[in-house]
Structures are given as C-alpha cells and as structure tokens.
Design an enzyme around this catalytic site. Structure first.
Site, PDB file in Angstrom:
ATOM      1  CG  HIS A  41       5.809  14.470  23.614  1.00 52.08           C
ATOM      2  ND1 HIS A  41       5.495  13.144  23.753  1.00 52.08           N
ATOM      3  CD2 HIS A  41       4.661  15.151  23.836  1.00 52.08           C
ATOM      4  CE1 HIS A  41       4.202  13.023  24.040  1.00 52.08           C
ATOM      5  NE2 HIS A  41       3.687  14.218  24.075  1.00 52.08           N
ATOM      6  CE1 TYR A  43       9.456   5.720  22.273  1.00 54.51           C
ATOM      7  CE2 TYR A  43       9.397   3.669  21.022  1.00 54.51           C
ATOM      8  CZ  TYR A  43       9.257   5.036  21.077  1.00 54.51           C
ATOM      9  OH  TYR A  43       8.926   5.740  19.944  1.00 54.51           O
ATOM     10  N   PRO A  76       7.948   0.210  13.415  1.00 58.17           N
ATOM     11  CG  PRO A  76       5.907  -0.237  14.461  1.00 58.17           C
ATOM     12  CD  PRO A  76       6.916  -0.840  13.551  1.00 58.17           C
ATOM     13  CE  LYS A  87      14.002   8.712  13.018  1.00 55.89           C
ATOM     14  NZ  LYS A  87      13.284   9.757  13.715  1.00 55.89           N
TER      15      LYS A  87
HETATM   16  C1  PHB Z   1       2.255   6.209  18.049  1.00 55.26           C
HETATM   17  O1  PHB Z   1       1.904   7.075  18.871  1.00 55.26           O
HETATM   18  O2  PHB Z   1       1.448   5.674  17.279  1.00 55.26           O
HETATM   19  C2  PHB Z   1       3.667   5.784  18.002  1.00 55.26           C
HETATM   20  C3  PHB Z   1       4.597   6.470  18.768  1.00 55.26           C
HETATM   21  C4  PHB Z   1       5.920   6.068  18.737  1.00 55.26           C
HETATM   22  C5  PHB Z   1       6.307   4.988  17.963  1.00 55.26           C
HETATM   23  C6  PHB Z   1       5.382   4.317  17.189  1.00 55.26           C
HETATM   24  C7  PHB Z   1       4.046   4.712  17.214  1.00 55.26           C
HETATM   25  O3  PHB Z   1       7.601   4.594  17.965  1.00 55.26           O
END
Ligand code: PHB
Ligand code: APR
Length: 389
Positions: free
Chosen positions: A72, A200, A292, A296
């Site tokens: 990505h 996000y 999360p 990280k």
């Molecule tokens: C995930 O794909 O599980 C994931 C991706 C980004 C994050 C947290 C979890 O910030």
C-alpha cells in the site's frame, strides 16, 4: 537440558528472535502455552512497516509475503463525508505491506521447524527463575511431565498476559498506562475489498476502519463502548453501522459477505520500564501495548527482537555485554515514539464520550491540519511507515 536462550512465547516476537538467533548460530528453545494450530490462526493486526517487511525478506522468510502481501502506498482519512489521501510514497518515499500477523507466524514456524528449530507447543505452568543470578531456568509441564531448561538468558516474549513480566520482583519495574473509554469490534468478512487501501474514518457516531487481508477478505473495525457485549451486534446492525460511518460521496460502501470471525479488543497503552531484569529480557507485548490505531504492535515487537538478537550475538561472540546493557534504553526510544504516535492517532480519530465542545473543536482542527498541511501529513506518514530516528 541446557540452551543458550530460552524463549517464552511463540508469537511474532519469540519466533522472530529464535529465527534471528539461529541465523547467528545461536541455539534457542521456544516454549509456548497454546497449540500450533491456535497460534497460527489467531487473527491479529496486519500492517507491516517498511522495515518489518524488509526484515522478513532479508532473513529468508519473506517469500509468501512477497507473493501474497499487498503493498500500500498510503491511507485515506475520512471525516465529514470526504476522503483525504495521505500518500506515504510521495511524502516519505516508503510503503507498507498488508499481510496478516498469523501469516507471519505461520511462515516463521515453518522456517524454524525446517531448520531443525526447537519449538514446544502446549507447555503448561511455565515458570521462570534464577534470572537475577547466573543460573536462569524455565520450568514447565508438557504432556503431564515436569521439565526444566537451564539457559544463559531468558527472553520474555509471552505477550501482555504472559508470566515473565509478572515474575519480576515487585518494585523493579515502573509501569506507565492509559485506558481508553472505548474498544474495537473487529470483523473478518469473506468479501472482496471494495477499495485498494485502508480508510480511517472519524464519524460523530464513532471511529471505523476499513482494511483487508487478501483480494477476497475484508477486515473492518468499529469503535464500541469498552464493556460492549457482542450479542448487541447481530450482522445486520454491524453492516448498517459500517456503511454509515464509512459512507462517502458516490455511495461507496464496503462489500458485504459472510462474517468469518468477530471479536472485541480493549484499547490500552502500556509500557514497563526497564525491559530487563538481570538475565530476563522482555520483548514485544510482554513489555508494551499500543492501541491498534497506529498499526504498531507487531512492528514494535519486531524492532525489539532485532535489537535483542544483535545484543545476544555480541555477547556470544565476544562476551561483550554492552549491547545487553543498552537493550532497554535502545528499545524504549522506539517504543515511546510508537506509544506517542498510537495515542495521537487514537485521540485524533475516535469519539471520546466525555469530550466537551472545546475538545471537539480541537480534534476537528487537528484533522483539518493533518489533511491540508504537507508538513503535518508527512509527519503522520513518517511515523506510520516506521520512524528510524
Ligand atoms: C488490520 O488490518 O487489522 C489493521 C489495520 C490498521 C490498523 C489496525 C488494524 O491500524
Ligand atoms: N507460557 C508460554 N507462552 C505464553 C504464556 C506462558 N505463560 N503466556 C502467553 N504465551 C504465549 C501466547 O500464547 C502467545 O502465543 O506468548 C505468545 C505471545 O504472543 P503475542 O501476544 O502475539 O505477542 P508478541 O509476540 O509480542 O507480538 C506482538 O501481537 O498482540 C499482538 O498487536 C500485537 O501485533 C502485536 C503482536
């Protein structure tokens, strides 16, 4: 029996440490409480920083990641119905790789076993002792038989709920902690990702995240109250809420499909200092937890064990203890950078139930700044792909 390094926990930290040590010619034994089947299928995070992906590739365990991992070039941040792209590649010249943590775990287990590595699953009642002196040892019960391993060093890679950190005598560790007034409800769905990269989303109803695992599996998260009951989220409500929070112009929404797995994860920041007591070294979630939001956790675990394996190698080659003496200090520098970044992303993107109008205006201003200022976007990008300073 005796081994140079006894490693407690076969998560990413313990397995990568064992792999790196083996490459340096140092034997180890990994003791894991769960079964191989369990650790290989535990669904966790899935974003590899640039340096993590490189570490896997450079140490010969990146073959499947190269084939199946999704590179990505950035992420999108969504608020007020609009998407704002943070282009990592343009801003900081680096990318990330989406590849499930359990896939990393499978690849590392396969590599260790193929190389004759010693991983013991289903160890019960693991206990660590003697690490304050010169005779560290790990006792455990396996298949009903009590066993003990003597070693030079113990690596506590047994996660946040493990036994190693709690075996350190009271008063030796300082703990730093933040609990957040929400949790994440995570969903794994058998549906083709409706976009190529992560979104996000900040929404008045709460945060949502669109992610993926493969061209046929979508990964989604919703902010929920910390004590939420899964029963409150039948599939129809889940999809409705995800559509609402992730909605964009043009009626975009995630593709829906059978839900393979769902679960609720509490959000916490935690650091134990120092990450060492005598000949016991803590690495990964055993020493620190991040929420999360910054993706990280896995990457920090990998950074810790890279530092630890190099320090152990120096000791075994030349009895030079300087790397071991500096281990905690070296790690805590990158740990606290990740702690700050994860806390900051979390604060910027979630709905805090107790925020007053002043705090909500500050949060809005922060979001607008991050998506409009090159400097602010570059700072986010630099931390997300992994800051090496
Ligand atoms: C995930 O794909 O599980 C994931 C991706 C980004 C994050 C947290 C979890 O910030
Ligand atoms: N004895 C032996 N093994 C144990 C014990 C114990 N008493 N307690 C826990 N374990 C095992 C767990 O079953 C798990 O397999 O230790 C392992 C720890 O692995 P993780 O929790 O995955 O921690 P770590 O390797 O540090 O990786 C950090 O995991 O939680 C995620 O998001 C986090 O991605 C990050 C990563």
């Amino acid at each position: 029996m005796r081994t140079p390094v006894a490693i407690v926990g076969a998560g990413p930290a313990g397995l990568m440490l064992s792999h790196l040590l083996a490459q340096a010619g140092i034997a180890s034994v990994v003791l894991e409480s769960r079964s191989r089947e369990y650790v290989e299928h535990r669904v966790r995070a899935g974003v590899l920083e640039h340096a993590t992906a490189r570490l896997l590739a450079e140490t010969g365990v990146g073959e499947r990641m190269r084939r199946e991992g999704l590179v990505h070039r950035g992420i999108d941040i969504r608020f007020d119905g609009a998407l704002h792209r943070i282009d990592f590649e343009r801003l900081v010249g680096r990318t990330i790789t989406v590849y499930g943590q359990q896939e990393v775990v499978k690849d590392l287990i396969a590599a260790r076993l193929a190389a004759g590595g010693d991983i013991r699953f289903e160890c019960e009642d693991v206990r660590v002792a003697g690490f304050e002196g010169n005779a560290p040892r790990v006792a455990f019960v396996r298949a009903g038989r009590a066993e003990e391993i003597e070693c030079d060093f113990i690596a506590g890679c047994d996660g946040f709920h493990g036994v190693c950190r709690e075996s350190i005598p009271a008063g030796r560790l300082e703990r730093f902690e933040r609990a957040y007034p929400f949790a994440w409800l995570g969903v794994l769905a058998s549906a083709a990702p409706a976009r190529e990269e992560l979104v996000y989303a900040h929404h008045d109803r709460g945060f949502a995240l669109f992610s993926m695992r493969s061209p046929t599996v979508t990964r989604l998260y919703l902010q929920v109250p910390p004590d939420e009951d899964m029963a409150a989220w039948p599939d129809a409500r889940l999809w409705d809420e995800l559509r609402t929070r992730l909605a964009q112009e043009g009626d975009w929404h995630p593709n829906e499909g059978p839900i393979l797995e769902k679960g609720i994860t509490p959000m916490r920041s935690f650091v134990a200092e120092p990450m060492q007591c005598g000949r016991l070294f803590l690495a990964g979630d055993a020493a620190h937890i991040v929420p999360p939001t910054g993706a990280k956790g896995l990457n920090l675990a990998m950074r810790d064990v890279r530092v630890l394996s190099a320090a152990l190698e120096r000791f075994h080659r030349a009895r030079d203890e300087s790397g071991l003496a500096a281990y905690s200090r070296t790690c805590l520098k990158h740990v606290w950078r990740a702690e700050h970044f994860s806390w900051w992303m979390t604060a910027m993107l979630h709905r805090f139930p107790d925020n007053d109008p002043f705090q909500r205006r500050l949060q809005r201003s922060q979001l607008e700044y991050v998506v409009s200022s090159e400097a602010a976007a570059a700072s986010l990008a630099e931390n997300y792909v992994g800051y090496d300073g």
